[in-house]
Design a protein around this motif. Structure first.
Motif, mmCIF file in Angstrom:
data_model
loop_
_atom_site.group_PDB
_atom_site.id
_atom_site.type_symbol
_atom_site.label_atom_id
_atom_site.label_comp_id
_atom_site.label_asym_id
_atom_site.label_seq_id
_atom_site.Cartn_x
_atom_site.Cartn_y
_atom_site.Cartn_z
ATOM 1 N N ASN A 150 0.829 -1.209 0.000
ATOM 2 C CA ASN A 150 0.000 0.000 0.000
ATOM 3 C C ASN A 150 0.861 1.257 0.000
ATOM 4 O O ASN A 150 0.562 2.237 -0.698
ATOM 5 C CB ASN A 150 -0.923 0.003 1.227
ATOM 6 N N ASP A 169 8.715 -0.088 -5.595
ATOM 7 C CA ASP A 169 8.315 -1.315 -4.898
ATOM 8 C C ASP A 169 8.837 -1.252 -3.475
ATOM 9 O O ASP A 169 9.874 -0.634 -3.210
ATOM 10 C CB ASP A 169 8.878 -2.561 -5.590
ATOM 11 N N THR A 210 2.411 1.834 -3.461
ATOM 12 C CA THR A 210 1.430 2.373 -4.405
ATOM 13 C C THR A 210 1.232 3.874 -4.190
ATOM 14 O O THR A 210 1.225 4.667 -5.146
ATOM 15 C CB THR A 210 0.081 1.648 -4.246
ATOM 16 N N SER A 258 4.413 5.746 -5.282
ATOM 17 C CA SER A 258 4.523 5.719 -6.745
ATOM 18 C C SER A 258 3.610 6.755 -7.383
ATOM 19 O O SER A 258 4.001 7.458 -8.326
ATOM 20 C CB SER A 258 4.181 4.322 -7.278
ATOM 21 N N GLN A 259 2.384 6.853 -6.863
ATOM 22 C CA GLN A 259 1.445 7.838 -7.399
ATOM 23 C C GLN A 259 1.925 9.259 -7.134
ATOM 24 O O GLN A 259 1.779 10.145 -7.978
ATOM 25 C CB GLN A 259 0.063 7.612 -6.775
ATOM 26 N N LYS A 282 7.603 4.178 -10.675
ATOM 27 C CA LYS A 282 7.333 2.871 -10.100
ATOM 28 C C LYS A 282 8.242 2.622 -8.901
ATOM 29 O O LYS A 282 9.469 2.622 -9.019
ATOM 30 C CB LYS A 282 7.537 1.784 -11.152
#
Length: 199
Positions: free
Chosen positions: A23, A37, A26, A29-30, A35
């Motif tokens: 979570n 991880d 994500t 990244s936004q 990207k």
């Protein structure tokens, strides 16, 4: 007290933390439009004494961000990373090279990232256990790790002697950045978590 937890219990915690890490990745990244991880390769529960013996390298200064949380459980999350990792993560958050940027600006960027990570972990715990946990505004420091953890315990006073140590790996392009998240729980919180999980 140095209570031992089973591999099954620790695997259950690791699974929850990997959900939280996913979570967090994500959300980050936004925010940075790249990207990212994030993995949790290990989760340990150590006594305060063992933490000093096994984890702390007190000859290196670190960036540390402390966030308290309240709700059905109470405690604190302490996010710790090296200066080099802080530079790379701050550059990622700011979208630029951090060379020449003041420590305050760098700390602010890392604090924002920490807030995302802390809230993602707490949401994962809350969802799994059907509880609500809310964090306070984070407090940042730059000091030797021994001083950081000692100050955290003095500030939190009557919290448990058991500390959950969560290793974090941020993967961005060809970089792997290591950090550690320390969950300092109120007395009995970890046992209540395991009981709620049915482990």
């Amino acid at each position: 007290m140095d209570k031992r937890y089973t591999d099954l219990e620790l695997d259950g915690l690791k699974e929850i933390m990997n959900i939280g890490g996913g979570n967090a990745a994500t959300s980050i990244s936004q925010m940075v439009n790249s990207k990212i991880d994030m993995k949790v390769p290990s989760v340990e529960i150590l006594s305060y004494g063992d933490l000093y013996k096994r984890v702390i390298a007190d000859d290196v200064e670190v960036h540390a961000i402390l966030s308290r949380f309240v709700g059905d459980f109470e405690g604190a999350l302490l996010f710790v990373l090296s200066d080099a990792a802080a530079d790379k993560l701050a550059g990622l958050m700011m979208g630029s090279d951090v060379e020449g940027v003041s420590r305050e600006v760098k700390a602010s960027a890392v604090s924002e990232l920490t807030n995302i990570v802390a809230n993602s972990f707490l949401r994962a715990i809350g969802t799994m256990l059907n509880i609500q946990l809310i964090t306070s505004l984070p407090a940042t420091s730059y000091d030797y790790f021994g001083a950081v953890i000692s100050s955290a315990y003095m500030a939190l006073d009557q919290y448990d002697e058991q500390v959950m140590v969560i290793r974090n790996e941020f993967l961005y392009m060809d970089d792997k950045l290591d950090a550690s998240l320390f969950l300092i729980p109120e007395v009995g919180m970890l046992d209540r978590m395991f009981k709620s999980l049915g482990i």
